[in-house]
Each structure stands twice: as C-alpha cells, then as structure tokens.
Design a protein around this motif. Structure first.
Motif, mmCIF file in Angstrom:
data_model
loop_
_atom_site.group_PDB
_atom_site.id
_atom_site.type_symbol
_atom_site.label_atom_id
_atom_site.label_comp_id
_atom_site.label_asym_id
_atom_site.label_seq_id
_atom_site.Cartn_x
_atom_site.Cartn_y
_atom_site.Cartn_z
ATOM 1 N N VAL A 35 40.718 -53.038 -14.305
ATOM 2 C CA VAL A 35 40.539 -52.137 -13.162
ATOM 3 C C VAL A 35 40.538 -50.686 -13.637
ATOM 4 C CG1 VAL A 35 41.507 -51.374 -10.962
ATOM 5 C CG2 VAL A 35 41.554 -53.785 -11.560
ATOM 6 N N ARG A 36 41.413 -50.370 -14.566
ATOM 7 C CA ARG A 36 41.454 -48.999 -15.092
ATOM 8 C C ARG A 36 40.106 -48.605 -15.684
ATOM 9 N NH1 ARG A 36 41.898 -46.526 -19.947
ATOM 10 N NH2 ARG A 36 42.997 -44.509 -19.983
ATOM 11 N N ASP A 37 39.567 -49.446 -16.546
ATOM 12 C CA ASP A 37 38.273 -49.140 -17.173
ATOM 13 C C ASP A 37 37.158 -49.091 -16.143
ATOM 14 O OD1 ASP A 37 39.664 -49.127 -19.542
ATOM 15 O OD2 ASP A 37 39.021 -51.129 -20.170
ATOM 16 N N ASP A 38 37.258 -49.940 -15.110
ATOM 17 C CA ASP A 38 36.248 -49.976 -14.055
ATOM 18 C C ASP A 38 36.248 -48.664 -13.266
ATOM 19 O OD1 ASP A 38 34.179 -51.582 -13.087
ATOM 20 O OD2 ASP A 38 35.379 -52.376 -11.439
ATOM 21 N N ILE A 39 37.436 -48.145 -12.963
ATOM 22 C CA ILE A 39 37.539 -46.872 -12.229
ATOM 23 C C ILE A 39 36.925 -45.740 -13.027
ATOM 24 C CG2 ILE A 39 39.192 -45.140 -11.410
ATOM 25 C CD1 ILE A 39 41.088 -47.514 -10.752
ATOM 26 N N VAL A 40 37.259 -45.691 -14.299
ATOM 27 C CA VAL A 40 36.723 -44.631 -15.158
ATOM 28 C C VAL A 40 35.205 -44.729 -15.249
ATOM 29 C CG1 VAL A 40 36.693 -43.756 -17.533
ATOM 30 C CG2 VAL A 40 38.872 -44.429 -16.471
ATOM 31 N N ARG A 41 34.695 -45.947 -15.397
ATOM 32 C CA ARG A 41 33.250 -46.132 -15.573
ATOM 33 C C ARG A 41 32.480 -45.949 -14.268
ATOM 34 N NH1 ARG A 41 29.913 -50.553 -15.076
ATOM 35 N NH2 ARG A 41 31.713 -51.894 -14.611
ATOM 36 N N GLN A 42 32.990 -46.527 -13.178
ATOM 37 C CA GLN A 42 32.239 -46.537 -11.922
ATOM 38 C C GLN A 42 32.249 -45.175 -11.225
ATOM 39 O OE1 GLN A 42 30.492 -49.083 -10.617
ATOM 40 N NE2 GLN A 42 31.363 -50.996 -11.355
ATOM 41 N N PRO A 51 27.351 -53.127 5.789
ATOM 42 C CA PRO A 51 26.837 -51.819 5.377
ATOM 43 C C PRO A 51 27.758 -50.668 5.765
ATOM 44 C CG PRO A 51 25.061 -53.150 6.272
ATOM 45 C CD PRO A 51 26.332 -53.913 6.518
ATOM 46 N N SER A 52 28.359 -50.743 6.953
ATOM 47 C CA SER A 52 29.220 -49.640 7.383
ATOM 48 C C SER A 52 30.509 -49.595 6.569
ATOM 49 C CB SER A 52 29.525 -49.759 8.880
ATOM 50 O OG SER A 52 30.145 -50.987 9.170
ATOM 51 N N HIS A 53 31.044 -50.769 6.224
ATOM 52 C CA HIS A 53 32.263 -50.761 5.415
ATOM 53 C C HIS A 53 31.970 -50.293 3.995
ATOM 54 C CE1 HIS A 53 36.415 -51.765 4.559
ATOM 55 N NE2 HIS A 53 36.023 -52.358 3.442
ATOM 56 N N LEU A 54 30.819 -50.674 3.465
ATOM 57 C CA LEU A 54 30.421 -50.149 2.159
ATOM 58 C C LEU A 54 30.292 -48.635 2.193
ATOM 59 C CD1 LEU A 54 27.692 -52.631 0.823
ATOM 60 C CD2 LEU A 54 29.892 -52.111 -0.241
ATOM 61 N N ALA A 55 29.694 -48.126 3.259
ATOM 62 C CA ALA A 55 29.534 -46.679 3.386
ATOM 63 C C ALA A 55 30.889 -45.990 3.422
ATOM 64 C CB ALA A 55 28.728 -46.351 4.639
ATOM 65 N N TRP A 56 31.842 -46.598 4.153
ATOM 66 C CA TRP A 56 33.188 -46.013 4.208
ATOM 67 C C TRP A 56 33.824 -45.998 2.822
ATOM 68 C CZ3 TRP A 56 37.993 -48.000 2.964
ATOM 69 C CH2 TRP A 56 39.078 -47.189 3.297
ATOM 70 N N ARG A 57 33.723 -47.109 2.108
ATOM 71 C CA ARG A 57 34.334 -47.185 0.777
ATOM 72 C C ARG A 57 33.710 -46.161 -0.177
ATOM 73 N NH1 ARG A 57 36.720 -52.666 -1.642
ATOM 74 N NH2 ARG A 57 37.907 -53.369 0.174
ATOM 75 N N GLU A 58 32.393 -46.029 -0.104
ATOM 76 C CA GLU A 58 31.722 -45.127 -1.033
ATOM 77 C C GLU A 58 32.006 -43.659 -0.720
ATOM 78 O OE1 GLU A 58 30.784 -45.766 -3.744
ATOM 79 O OE2 GLU A 58 30.034 -47.815 -3.812
ATOM 80 N N ALA A 59 32.526 -43.394 0.463
ATOM 81 C CA ALA A 59 32.974 -42.038 0.771
ATOM 82 C C ALA A 59 34.471 -41.890 0.512
ATOM 83 C CB ALA A 59 32.659 -41.692 2.228
ATOM 84 N N ALA A 60 35.260 -42.891 0.909
ATOM 85 C CA ALA A 60 36.721 -42.791 0.814
ATOM 86 C C ALA A 60 37.229 -42.933 -0.621
ATOM 87 C CB ALA A 60 37.369 -43.853 1.697
ATOM 88 N N TYR A 61 36.656 -43.846 -1.385
ATOM 89 C CA TYR A 61 37.189 -44.108 -2.719
ATOM 90 C C TYR A 61 37.059 -42.894 -3.645
ATOM 91 C CZ TYR A 61 38.267 -49.058 -2.051
ATOM 92 O OH TYR A 61 38.834 -50.242 -1.635
ATOM 93 N N PRO A 62 35.856 -42.322 -3.801
ATOM 94 C CA PRO A 62 35.778 -41.160 -4.699
ATOM 95 C C PRO A 62 36.593 -39.966 -4.202
ATOM 96 C CG PRO A 62 33.686 -41.517 -3.560
ATOM 97 C CD PRO A 62 34.530 -42.717 -3.297
ATOM 98 N N ALA A 63 36.709 -39.818 -2.867
ATOM 99 C CA ALA A 63 37.510 -38.709 -2.335
ATOM 100 C C ALA A 63 38.979 -38.891 -2.705
ATOM 101 C CB ALA A 63 37.350 -38.629 -0.815
ATOM 102 N N ALA A 64 39.504 -40.099 -2.532
ATOM 103 C CA ALA A 64 40.910 -40.350 -2.859
ATOM 104 C C ALA A 64 41.151 -40.294 -4.362
ATOM 105 C CB ALA A 64 41.330 -41.716 -2.311
ATOM 106 N N LEU A 65 40.242 -40.887 -5.145
ATOM 107 C CA LEU A 65 40.392 -40.863 -6.595
ATOM 108 C C LEU A 65 40.338 -39.434 -7.135
ATOM 109 C CD1 LEU A 65 38.094 -43.897 -7.494
ATOM 110 C CD2 LEU A 65 40.568 -43.782 -7.871
ATOM 111 N N MET A 102 45.177 -48.330 -7.174
ATOM 112 C CA MET A 102 43.857 -48.892 -6.920
ATOM 113 C C MET A 102 43.852 -50.330 -7.437
ATOM 114 S SD MET A 102 40.897 -48.205 -5.607
ATOM 115 C CE MET A 102 40.800 -46.421 -5.582
ATOM 116 N N HIS A 103 43.668 -51.289 -6.526
ATOM 117 C CA HIS A 103 43.791 -52.696 -6.902
ATOM 118 C C HIS A 103 42.498 -53.279 -7.460
ATOM 119 C CE1 HIS A 103 47.799 -52.784 -5.190
ATOM 120 N NE2 HIS A 103 47.320 -52.136 -4.154
ATOM 121 N N ASP A 104 41.359 -52.824 -6.989
ATOM 122 C CA ASP A 104 40.091 -53.290 -7.549
ATOM 123 C C ASP A 104 38.954 -52.500 -6.930
ATOM 124 O OD1 ASP A 104 38.845 -54.667 -5.174
ATOM 125 O OD2 ASP A 104 40.613 -55.953 -5.363
ATOM 126 N N LEU A 105 37.777 -52.677 -7.508
ATOM 127 C CA LEU A 105 36.536 -52.082 -6.976
ATOM 128 C C LEU A 105 35.562 -53.213 -6.649
ATOM 129 C CD1 LEU A 105 36.000 -49.097 -9.478
ATOM 130 C CD2 LEU A 105 37.223 -49.083 -7.296
#
Length: 333
Positions: A186-193, A159-173, A145-148
């Motif tokens: 980035v590590r701390d951001d993933i844990v927090r976000q 809006p559509s790309h944001l919607a995709w990210r907000e579905a794809a990112y938590p699913a993959a993580l 994961m390179h960044d959030l």
C-alpha cells in the motif's frame, strides 16, 4: 514529561465497516496496553460507537461525541422547496447526466474544512484512521490509508463514488502531515499512484483485534455449532459481501467440487451488503444452501469460536491492502 495529546477520529457504527472496525479496536487496545502514560488520547466517536469502543479504551482515553451540526443551507433549501423538492432533485440529477457529470450518491464533500471542534479539544496531533472523515485543519494530522482498491478495480465502484475518491484521496494525502499504510504494498502504491513523497508515507503493519477478546469456552463453541447447525468439518470465510471479496467465485468452486464428488461445507461471516442479492441468487441457482451458510455480522466471540471450530480458512479476495483475516487465521492457529 507532559504526555502527547492525540485525538482519534472514530465515528463509525458497529457491524457496518468490517475490517475498519477491527482496526479501530486493535488501535485503541494496543495504545491502551503499550503506550500508557506516554500519550493522552481523546477518541471522537459517534453515539453508536461509544459503547462498543469503550471496552478497548484505557484510563487515559477520553471519549467524546461531536455535537450535531446546525442545519446547512442545503437543508434550508429543501424545506423551502417543500413538495417541489422531489421534482427539483430529479431535474438536477438529469441536468448533471446531460452535462456528462457524475451524479453524487451522497452529500459528503471531497474536502471537509474543520469547523473548530477538533481544535477545541486542543490535541497535539489528530489521527484519521480512514479517508471518509478526514478534515483539513491547522492541526498536525496522521492519515491511515488502507488501500487504493478503486485504482485497481474501478468496476466495483459507481462513477460518482469514483469521482469522490479521486477528489478526496489526493486532497487528504496532500494535506496530511504523515500517511500510514497497512503494508509496504500500500505504501508503494500511494507513492506511485498519487505522487506522494516517499518520506511522508510509513508502513505500520496491521494487528488483529481478536487477541483483545476473551477466548471462547468449549461450551460456547458447542452451543454455537448447535445454534448455527454447523457441520463437523467446514471452511471459514470471514468477509463482508463486497464485490472484490469474490464470494461468487467461491460458490462456483464449491459447486464444481460437489459435481466432482467432493462435498465441502463453507461458513461465510460478515455483513451482508453491496452485492449480497446477487450472491444470494447464485447460492440458490447452484443449489448450495445446504453447503454454504452466510451468518451476517457476528460478535467477536462468535468469530473466535468459528476460527476454533473451522478446519481451515479460505480467502479468495481479489484485492487487499493487507488481508486481516489471513493474519487472524494464523493468530488463531
């Protein structure tokens, strides 16, 4: 001991993904030079990626191309609709708008289930260097994961790309066995976000890929200066023209310096995409065509030469997971 079998998903075309391309080159070459014999690698690449990735692969790397998928049901529907396909698509998009739903820009689903291809390669683990091609399979997986950025600067995304990210990112993580971050930030951001367990995310700092290329000769540098009409002194900004890279503010700064009596020349390398039209307009409005040059995508040899010729590097980016050009600049002196 039997080498660990690792499959790397690397289906990107050259000159399109900027830092991700550099990441894949450094990853492949680093594994080639540092892990020979301990691991056996299979790289899944697109037809376009096979050639430019090949020089970075070692003798224990295989490179394969994913077979083309059979037409999906949606394609069959398009053929069945025939001339009505366009109006039907517009009606569907308008229906989504009226319902307050984001209109998708692409057909890529947020969650992709394995079609069995990765399993057929019989790896012990699959490494996904980016979210866009993540597949959920029965295999252990590593996700880089390179960044959030979308969580910090949502205005740079539709809006559509944001919607995709907000579905794809938590699913993959959530599905990945291990998550790799480019930096502690980035590590701390993933844990927090996204509430990912801290024990599941590790930091592996970026490495520059430029060290794996031959250093340009003085003659090559001189030829590049002449061909690109480069001034004796200039600053270098290597970055695609994405909104967060902040080229517009850089142009404002160069214009302000000029108006104060100080002429600064800047060379901007990187693919001209996304907000390029607005940058081009700003360049014209500020009358900076003679001071600021945009080269578009260039080869690694040319980039190395620009680092060698430049007096300094500027990096006005608004957001980075790690900021690879800063590392490259320090590496190149």
């Amino acid at each position: 001991m039997t080498p660990l079998r690792v499959t790397i998903e690397a289906q990107i075309a050259q000159g399109v993904e900027g830092g991700l391309e550099q990441y894949l080159m450094a990853l492949a070459a680093g594994l080639r030079d540092e892990a020979a014999g301990e691991y056996a690698y299979t790289v899944v690449a697109s037809a376009q990626a096979r050639e430019w990735l090949r020089p970075f692969l070692g003798p224990d790397h295989d490179i394969v191309t994913r077979p083309e998928a059979d037409p999906v049901a949606a394609e069959g529907l398009k053929r069945w609709l025939g001339p009505a396909r366009g109006p039907a698509g517009r009606i569907w998009r308008q229906t989504l708008k009226l319902a307050g739903q984001p209109v998708p820009e692409r057909a890529q689903p947020a969650v992709v289930l394995s079609d069995g291809f990765l399993e057929s390669l019989q790896p012990d683990v699959v490494h996904f260097p980016y979210v866009a091609h993540y597949e959920q399979s029965s295999l252990p997986s590593v996700l880089t994961m390179h960044d959030l950025q979308h969580r910090h600067f949502p205005e740079f995304f539709s809006p559509s790309h944001l919607a995709w990210r907000e579905a794809a990112y938590p699913a993959a993580l959530g599905h990945a066995t291990l998550v790799v971050a480019d930096s502690d930030f980035v590590r701390d951001d993933i844990v927090r976000q996204y509430g990912v367990s801290a024990g599941k995310v590790v930091t592996i700092p970026l490495a520059s890929s430029l060290g794996f290329h031959a250093r340009p000769t003085q003659q090559f540098c001189d030829d590049l200066r002449a061909r690109r009409h480069l001034p004796d002194a200039f600053a270098l900004y290597p970055a695609m023209t994405n909104g967060h890279k902040n080229h517009a503010r850089l142009l404002d700064a160069v214009a302000a310096l000029r108006d104060a009596g100080r002429i600064v020349h800047v060379v901007c390398s990187g693919r001209q995409a996304h907000v390029w039209p607005s940058i081009q307009q700003r360049l014209h409005d500020l009358r900076l065509e003679d001071q600021v040059r945009f080269t578009g995508f260039i080869s690694a040899a040319e980039l190395l030469a620009l680092y060698r010729l430049a007096q300094f590097v500027v990096f006005p980016s608004l957001f980075e997971g790690a900021g690879l050009p800063v590392l490259e600049a320090m590496e190149q002196g």
